[in-house]
Design a protein around this motif. Structure first.
Motif, PDB file in Angstrom:
ATOM      1  N   GLY A 106     100.378  36.981  65.332  1.00 36.30           N
ATOM      2  CA  GLY A 106     101.442  36.338  66.093  1.00 36.30           C
ATOM      3  C   GLY A 106     102.799  36.481  65.420  1.00 36.30           C
ATOM      4  O   GLY A 106     103.824  36.655  66.097  1.00 36.30           O
ATOM      5  N   LEU A 107     102.808  36.415  64.105  1.00 34.19           N
ATOM      6  CA  LEU A 107     104.068  36.592  63.379  1.00 34.19           C
ATOM      7  C   LEU A 107     104.534  38.036  63.433  1.00 34.19           C
ATOM      8  O   LEU A 107     105.735  38.306  63.482  1.00 34.19           O
ATOM      9  CB  LEU A 107     103.903  36.160  61.920  1.00 34.19           C
ATOM     10  N   ARG A 108     103.577  38.957  63.422  1.00 35.53           N
ATOM     11  CA  ARG A 108     103.945  40.364  63.533  1.00 35.53           C
ATOM     12  C   ARG A 108     104.611  40.628  64.885  1.00 35.53           C
ATOM     13  O   ARG A 108     105.620  41.336  64.970  1.00 35.53           O
ATOM     14  CB  ARG A 108     102.700  41.240  63.373  1.00 35.53           C
ATOM     15  N   ALA A 109     104.073  40.054  65.928  1.00 31.75           N
ATOM     16  CA  ALA A 109     104.666  40.208  67.262  1.00 31.75           C
ATOM     17  C   ALA A 109     106.057  39.577  67.304  1.00 31.75           C
ATOM     18  O   ALA A 109     106.997  40.136  67.897  1.00 31.75           O
ATOM     19  CB  ALA A 109     103.767  39.580  68.312  1.00 31.75           C
ATOM     20  N   TYR A 110     106.211  38.433  66.664  1.00 33.22           N
ATOM     21  CA  TYR A 110     107.511  37.770  66.619  1.00 33.22           C
ATOM     22  C   TYR A 110     108.513  38.646  65.866  1.00 33.22           C
ATOM     23  O   TYR A 110     109.663  38.811  66.298  1.00 33.22           O
ATOM     24  CB  TYR A 110     107.371  36.412  65.933  1.00 33.22           C
ATOM     25  N   GLU A 111     108.076  39.224  64.767  1.00 31.44           N
ATOM     26  CA  GLU A 111     108.959  40.082  63.975  1.00 31.44           C
ATOM     27  C   GLU A 111     109.407  41.296  64.779  1.00 31.44           C
ATOM     28  O   GLU A 111     110.566  41.708  64.710  1.00 31.44           O
ATOM     29  CB  GLU A 111     108.243  40.534  62.707  1.00 31.44           C
ATOM     30  N   LEU A 112     108.500  41.872  65.555  1.00 33.44           N
ATOM     31  CA  LEU A 112     108.862  43.023  66.384  1.00 33.44           C
ATOM     32  C   LEU A 112     109.931  42.650  67.405  1.00 33.44           C
ATOM     33  O   LEU A 112     110.810  43.456  67.709  1.00 33.44           O
ATOM     34  CB  LEU A 112     107.619  43.568  67.087  1.00 33.44           C
ATOM     35  N   SER A 113     109.853  41.434  67.920  1.00 29.34           N
ATOM     36  CA  SER A 113     110.873  41.001  68.882  1.00 29.34           C
ATOM     37  C   SER A 113     112.231  40.860  68.200  1.00 29.34           C
ATOM     38  O   SER A 113     113.277  41.143  68.800  1.00 29.34           O
ATOM     39  CB  SER A 113     110.465  39.676  69.535  1.00 29.34           C
ATOM     40  N   VAL A 114     112.214  40.446  66.936  1.00 26.64           N
ATOM     41  CA  VAL A 114     113.467  40.335  66.177  1.00 26.64           C
ATOM     42  C   VAL A 114     114.046  41.718  65.921  1.00 26.64           C
ATOM     43  O   VAL A 114     115.252  41.952  66.079  1.00 26.64           O
ATOM     44  CB  VAL A 114     113.217  39.589  64.848  1.00 26.64           C
ATOM     45  N   VAL A 115     113.181  42.655  65.538  1.00 33.04           N
ATOM     46  CA  VAL A 115     113.622  44.029  65.280  1.00 33.04           C
ATOM     47  C   VAL A 115     114.233  44.637  66.543  1.00 33.04           C
ATOM     48  O   VAL A 115     115.242  45.346  66.486  1.00 33.04           O
ATOM     49  CB  VAL A 115     112.444  44.888  64.779  1.00 33.04           C
ATOM     50  N   TRP A 116     113.634  44.345  67.684  1.00 31.29           N
ATOM     51  CA  TRP A 116     114.155  44.872  68.946  1.00 31.29           C
ATOM     52  C   TRP A 116     115.560  44.358  69.210  1.00 31.29           C
ATOM     53  O   TRP A 116     116.417  45.088  69.717  1.00 31.29           O
ATOM     54  CB  TRP A 116     113.233  44.492  70.099  1.00 31.29           C
ATOM     55  N   ARG A 117     115.855  43.129  68.830  1.00 31.65           N
ATOM     56  CA  ARG A 117     117.196  42.588  69.035  1.00 31.65           C
ATOM     57  C   ARG A 117     118.215  43.297  68.152  1.00 31.65           C
ATOM     58  O   ARG A 117     119.347  43.552  68.571  1.00 31.65           O
ATOM     59  CB  ARG A 117     117.194  41.086  68.748  1.00 31.65           C
ATOM     60  N   TYR A 118     117.825  43.637  66.923  1.00 30.93           N
ATOM     61  CA  TYR A 118     118.717  44.430  66.070  1.00 30.93           C
ATOM     62  C   TYR A 118     118.973  45.796  66.706  1.00 30.93           C
ATOM     63  O   TYR A 118     120.116  46.268  66.756  1.00 30.93           O
ATOM     64  CB  TYR A 118     118.085  44.637  64.694  1.00 30.93           C
ATOM     65  N   GLU A 119     117.912  46.426  67.162  1.00 30.66           N
ATOM     66  CA  GLU A 119     118.053  47.750  67.764  1.00 30.66           C
ATOM     67  C   GLU A 119     118.951  47.689  68.996  1.00 30.66           C
ATOM     68  O   GLU A 119     119.781  48.577  69.216  1.00 30.66           O
ATOM     69  CB  GLU A 119     116.678  48.303  68.131  1.00 30.66           C
ATOM     70  N   ARG A 120     118.818  46.662  69.800  1.00 30.93           N
ATOM     71  CA  ARG A 120     119.636  46.517  71.002  1.00 30.93           C
ATOM     72  C   ARG A 120     121.109  46.350  70.633  1.00 30.93           C
ATOM     73  O   ARG A 120     121.987  46.917  71.290  1.00 30.93           O
ATOM     74  CB  ARG A 120     119.166  45.314  71.817  1.00 30.93           C
ATOM     75  N   ALA A 121     121.395  45.605  69.557  1.00 33.92           N
ATOM     76  CA  ALA A 121     122.785  45.424  69.131  1.00 33.92           C
ATOM     77  C   ALA A 121     123.395  46.755  68.698  1.00 33.92           C
ATOM     78  O   ALA A 121     124.549  47.067  69.038  1.00 33.92           O
ATOM     79  CB  ALA A 121     122.853  44.413  67.985  1.00 33.92           C
ATOM     80  N   LEU A 122     122.620  47.559  67.982  1.00 31.81           N
ATOM     81  CA  LEU A 122     123.118  48.873  67.562  1.00 31.81           C
ATOM     82  C   LEU A 122     123.323  49.788  68.766  1.00 31.81           C
ATOM     83  O   LEU A 122     124.329  50.504  68.854  1.00 31.81           O
ATOM     84  CB  LEU A 122     122.119  49.517  66.589  1.00 31.81           C
ATOM     85  N   ALA A 123     122.370  49.755  69.694  1.00 33.12           N
ATOM     86  CA  ALA A 123     122.461  50.621  70.871  1.00 33.12           C
ATOM     87  C   ALA A 123     123.656  50.249  71.743  1.00 33.12           C
ATOM     88  O   ALA A 123     124.341  51.133  72.277  1.00 33.12           O
ATOM     89  CB  ALA A 123     121.171  50.540  71.677  1.00 33.12           C
ATOM     90  N   GLU A 124     123.926  48.960  71.901  1.00 30.75           N
ATOM     91  CA  GLU A 124     125.064  48.536  72.730  1.00 30.75           C
ATOM     92  C   GLU A 124     126.378  49.021  72.125  1.00 30.75           C
ATOM     93  O   GLU A 124     127.283  49.447  72.849  1.00 30.75           O
ATOM     94  CB  GLU A 124     125.054  47.019  72.879  1.00 30.75           C
ATOM     95  N   TYR A 125     126.487  48.951  70.814  1.00 30.31           N
ATOM     96  CA  TYR A 125     127.698  49.458  70.160  1.00 30.31           C
ATOM     97  C   TYR A 125     127.846  50.961  70.396  1.00 30.31           C
ATOM     98  O   TYR A 125     128.932  51.440  70.764  1.00 30.31           O
ATOM     99  CB  TYR A 125     127.630  49.168  68.664  1.00 30.31           C
ATOM    100  N   LEU A 126     126.764  51.703  70.214  1.00 33.20           N
ATOM    101  CA  LEU A 126     126.831  53.156  70.381  1.00 33.20           C
ATOM    102  C   LEU A 126     127.063  53.548  71.838  1.00 33.20           C
ATOM    103  O   LEU A 126     127.762  54.535  72.119  1.00 33.20           O
ATOM    104  CB  LEU A 126     125.531  53.792  69.871  1.00 33.20           C
ATOM    105  N   ARG A 127     126.512  52.801  72.771  1.00 36.42           N
ATOM    106  CA  ARG A 127     126.758  53.105  74.189  1.00 36.42           C
ATOM    107  C   ARG A 127     128.241  53.013  74.513  1.00 36.42           C
ATOM    108  O   ARG A 127     128.780  53.832  75.266  1.00 36.42           O
ATOM    109  CB  ARG A 127     125.967  52.146  75.071  1.00 36.42           C
ATOM    110  N   ALA A 128     128.890  52.005  73.948  1.00 37.73           N
ATOM    111  CA  ALA A 128     130.328  51.866  74.194  1.00 37.73           C
ATOM    112  C   ALA A 128     131.106  53.018  73.556  1.00 37.73           C
ATOM    113  O   ALA A 128     132.054  53.537  74.143  1.00 37.73           O
ATOM    114  CB  ALA A 128     130.820  50.523  73.641  1.00 37.73           C
TER     115      ALA A 128
END
Length: 222
Positions: A106-128
């Protein structure tokens, strides 16, 4: 109070196990009420990752603080280094969390969701930054995923060493692959290679095969 709750939680996690520890156990050891716990942490999972919200906010602020002239791939690599800094601030805690997360799905799944939020922040910056490029969105998403993958590979290597190896050097090495594959070197760093010029003197009317042969001979000498 926040730090006291985290300390109490991890003491119990190490002694009893994550699944066997309840929020009531944590607040009892910390000497506070349940309301105090939920004021800081929405769930028991959140107490395992108490610093990610702050780090994500720092990353987002860092990306937004640029003036738009920064090399974009280098910028997101620097943003990823903020996550490394968060882990390196407390190696003992980071290693304990790594070991705990490996044991609890369960913690591993939670951690993956956190990692996805970091990735989304980087992707949004690069998209702009890539808005005017063909396949700009595709490039942004691929590069963001590559940055996260490289960072996490190096981070796990550091955690497996119990925080004893050089975290910065390991992450710099991993992110260097991303930078070399997708980044653009600053203009001052580019070195223009001189073109080779070969001059061959041949008799007028010489057959083409003879001219080609003389060119090949000149190149071989070079």
């Amino acid at each position: 109070m926040r730090d006291a709750l985290v300390a109490a939680a991890f003491r119990l996690f190490l002694e009893r196990g994550y699944e066997q520890t309840t929020v009531d156990d944590i607040v009892a050891l910390a000497g506070v009420g349940r309301r105090s716990f939920f004021r800081y942490f929405p769930s028991k999972e959140d107490v395992v990752f108490p610093d990610h919200e702050r780090c994500l906010a720092d990353m987002t602020e860092f990306l937004a603080s640029g003036d738009g002239t920064e090399e974009p791939v280098g910028r997101v690599c620097d943003a990823a280094r903020l996550v490394l800094r968060m882990y390196a601030e407390n190696p003992t805690f980071s290693v304990q969390r790594y070991r705990l997360t490996k044991k609890v799905p369960g913690l591993r799944a939670y951690e993956l969701s956190v990692v996805w939020r970091y990735e989304r922040a980087l992707a949004e910056y690069l998209r702009a930054r890539f808005a005017g490029r063909p396949d700009g969105t595709l490039q942004a998403d691929v590069i963001a995923a590559a940055v996260v993958a490289a960072h996490n590979n190096a981070l796990r290597s550091w955690l497996r060493s119990d925080g004893q190896s050089d975290a910065s050097a390991t992450v710099d090495h991993a992110l260097g692959y991303v930078q070399s594959a997708f980044g653009t070197a600053p203009a001052a760093a580019r070195v223009e290679q001189p073109e080779d010029v070969v001059v061959v003197v041949s008799r007028r009317g010489a057959p083409l095969w003879r001219v080609v042969q003389e060119v090949e001979t000149a190149l071989a000498r070079d």
